[in-house]
Write an enzyme that holds these catalytic residues in place. Structure first.
Site, PDB file in Angstrom:
ATOM      1  N   ASP A  89       0.856  -1.178   0.000  1.00  0.00           N
ATOM      2  CA  ASP A  89       0.000   0.000   0.000  1.00  0.00           C
ATOM      3  C   ASP A  89       0.900   1.239   0.000  1.00  0.00           C
ATOM      4  O   ASP A  89       2.112   1.136   0.124  1.00  0.00           O
ATOM      5  CB  ASP A  89      -0.982  -0.011   1.170  1.00  0.00           C
ATOM      6  N   SER A  90       0.312   2.400  -0.143  1.00  0.00           N
ATOM      7  CA  SER A  90       1.109   3.599  -0.440  1.00  0.00           C
ATOM      8  C   SER A  90       1.525   4.403   0.780  1.00  0.00           C
ATOM      9  O   SER A  90       2.351   5.291   0.691  1.00  0.00           O
ATOM     10  CB  SER A  90       0.295   4.522  -1.345  1.00  0.00           C
ATOM     11  N   PHE A  93      -3.215   5.454   3.764  1.00  0.00           N
ATOM     12  CA  PHE A  93      -4.136   5.129   4.853  1.00  0.00           C
ATOM     13  C   PHE A  93      -3.553   5.537   6.196  1.00  0.00           C
ATOM     14  O   PHE A  93      -4.281   5.920   7.107  1.00  0.00           O
ATOM     15  CB  PHE A  93      -4.493   3.642   4.856  1.00  0.00           C
ATOM     16  N   ASP A 271      -8.373  -7.283   0.646  1.00  0.00           N
ATOM     17  CA  ASP A 271      -7.447  -7.519   1.755  1.00  0.00           C
ATOM     18  C   ASP A 271      -8.141  -7.093   3.035  1.00  0.00           C
ATOM     19  O   ASP A 271      -9.008  -6.224   3.015  1.00  0.00           O
ATOM     20  CB  ASP A 271      -6.151  -6.701   1.589  1.00  0.00           C
ATOM     21  N   CYS A 309     -12.147 -29.611   7.303  1.00  0.00           N
ATOM     22  CA  CYS A 309     -11.200 -28.562   6.921  1.00  0.00           C
ATOM     23  C   CYS A 309      -9.791 -29.162   6.856  1.00  0.00           C
ATOM     24  O   CYS A 309      -9.406 -29.934   7.731  1.00  0.00           O
ATOM     25  CB  CYS A 309     -11.244 -27.417   7.925  1.00  0.00           C
ATOM     26  N   CYS A 311      -6.933 -27.354   6.871  1.00  0.00           N
ATOM     27  CA  CYS A 311      -5.902 -26.419   7.337  1.00  0.00           C
ATOM     28  C   CYS A 311      -4.996 -27.123   8.349  1.00  0.00           C
ATOM     29  O   CYS A 311      -5.364 -28.170   8.894  1.00  0.00           O
ATOM     30  CB  CYS A 311      -6.552 -25.174   7.954  1.00  0.00           C
ATOM     31  N   CYS A 314      -6.851 -27.837  11.785  1.00  0.00           N
ATOM     32  CA  CYS A 314      -7.945 -28.822  11.793  1.00  0.00           C
ATOM     33  C   CYS A 314      -7.469 -30.235  11.470  1.00  0.00           C
ATOM     34  O   CYS A 314      -8.088 -31.213  11.898  1.00  0.00           O
ATOM     35  CB  CYS A 314      -9.034 -28.400  10.810  1.00  0.00           C
TER      36      CYS A 314
END
Length: 376
Positions: A89-90, A93, A271, A309, A311, A314
């Site tokens: 990002d720049s 924000f 995001d 799941c 992942c 899990c």
């Protein structure tokens, strides 16, 4: 280059070709603010939980360890040992979030480091230079993210300045990409649409920046206090005025429901810190709603967070064990929850892409929303 493969209503299924690989869209970008996902998640972990893009923060890396340091070490990809796309990002924000520490002028923004208070100046050129030093795949244009409750007069001036800054960003990036010592001479630039919740300002700005032939277009300044309904209204108004043959990125959004609704309106990049932040607090996403693993009812629960799941959490551990780790303040508990949540988000994006390909996105969205709200 962005290749639009399929449309189902306004929903887009595409591929975005970059120097660091092809991004399958719609995509969720995992947020690694300081070149790491909070919660002790390693780069190797990211490879195993279907991560396509990692997002890092220009301002934070400029402050620490310093973008010049990262450049000397070969750029962000080499620094964090990640070979897939990175979006930076720049810093715009941070200008918004550090409201008490900054002064905005035409040349850029003067503000104080949140770490040690030293003075920093950042304008469009500086933001591009920092992002070039970081050598990310995609750089974001430097913009002002005005408060969503700013009055019309301020918003109009702010958006006009953001447009002028965008032209300066484009010019500076072209210069940097032509330099012999630039690490990534194929760095891409996304512009950012602003305008708060004023539809007419948003649409006029979208039309203006669409003419600039950028690599992609983001919608910023949402998910900063307005209602979900207001956000969807702005997306309905703005997205049709952004190029359909370029990626559309909704910055900082959001919940699974937000993403499902935004995809339906033509957004294909997302995001958000929610999956990692919630995971660190024991809140985990499932297809049957969100669970708080601190709850006493999971003390003897031998099931995984979500049946079926795949992942890392899990596949091996029970809710009871993860709850114990969280209660004992063991880092492993947070880590497992973050890994699960990111896997959930990345898997949902896979399902979204498949549903668009099969021209059944509306049906999928309705089913998914019913499940995650616990109403199915």
């Amino acid at each position: 280059m962005y290749k639009l493969l399929k449309r189902d209503g306004l929903a887009k299924r595409g591929e975005f070709y970059t120097v660091h690989g092809v991004i399958q869209t719609p995509v969720f970008m995992n947020v690694g603010t300081v070149a790491a996902i909070k919660g002790a998640v390693s780069t190797e972990d990211l490879q195993g939980i279907k991560t396509q893009v990692q997002l890092s923060n220009t301002y934070h890396l400029h402050v620490r360890p310093g973008d010049q340091v990262v450049k000397k070490l070969g750029g962000l990809h080499k620094f964090m040992v990640w070979d897939k796309p990175i979006l930076t990002d720049s810093g715009g924000f941070q200008v918004f979030s550090l409201a008490g520490l900054r002064k905005i002028k035409e040349e850029g923004v003067y503000f104080h480091s949140h770490i040690d208070g030293h003075k920093i100046f950042m304008g469009p050129e500086e933001s591009m230079q920092i992002q070039s030093n970081l050598a990310s795949t995609i750089a974001m244009a430097f913009d002002e993210c005005p408060s969503s409750v700013a009055d019309r007069g301020y918003m109009e001036k702010s958006v006009a300045r953001t447009t002028r800054w965008l032209a300066r960003c484009k010019e500076e990036m072209a210069r940097l990409n032509a330099l012999p010592d630039t690490i990534n001479q194929n760095q891409l630039l996304f512009g950012i649409n602003q305008g708060g919740i004023y539809e007419d300002i948003r649409v006029a700005h979208a039309k203006e920046i669409a003419k600039m032939n950028l690599d992609g277009y983001a919608i910023g300044g949402l998910a900063v206090g307005e209602t979900h309904e207001e956000m969807y209204r702005i997306l309905d108004a703005v997205v049709p005025h952004l190029p359909v043959d370029k990626p559309t990125y909704l910055m900082g959004v959001g919940t699974p429901a937000n993403i499902l609704e935004a995809v339906d309106r033509g957004v294909d990049f997302f995001d958000c810190v929610y999956p990692s932040r919630n995971g660190r607090h024991g809140h985990v996403y499932t297809n049957h709603g969100k669970l708080n693993l601190f709850n006493a009812k999971y003390e003897l629960d031998e099931r995984p967070i979500e049946e079926g799941c795949q992942c890392p959490a899990c596949r091996t551990y029970s809710r009871a064990y993860i709850r114990h780790l969280l209660k004992a303040k063991e880092m492993l508990g947070m880590r497992l929850c973050v890994l699960h949540n990111l896997y959930f988000y990345n898997s949902m994006m896979e399902e979204i892409r498949e549903a668009i390909e099969q021209e059944r996105y509306r049906e999928y969205k309705a089913e998914k929303l019913a499940k995650i709200s616990g109403k199915s």
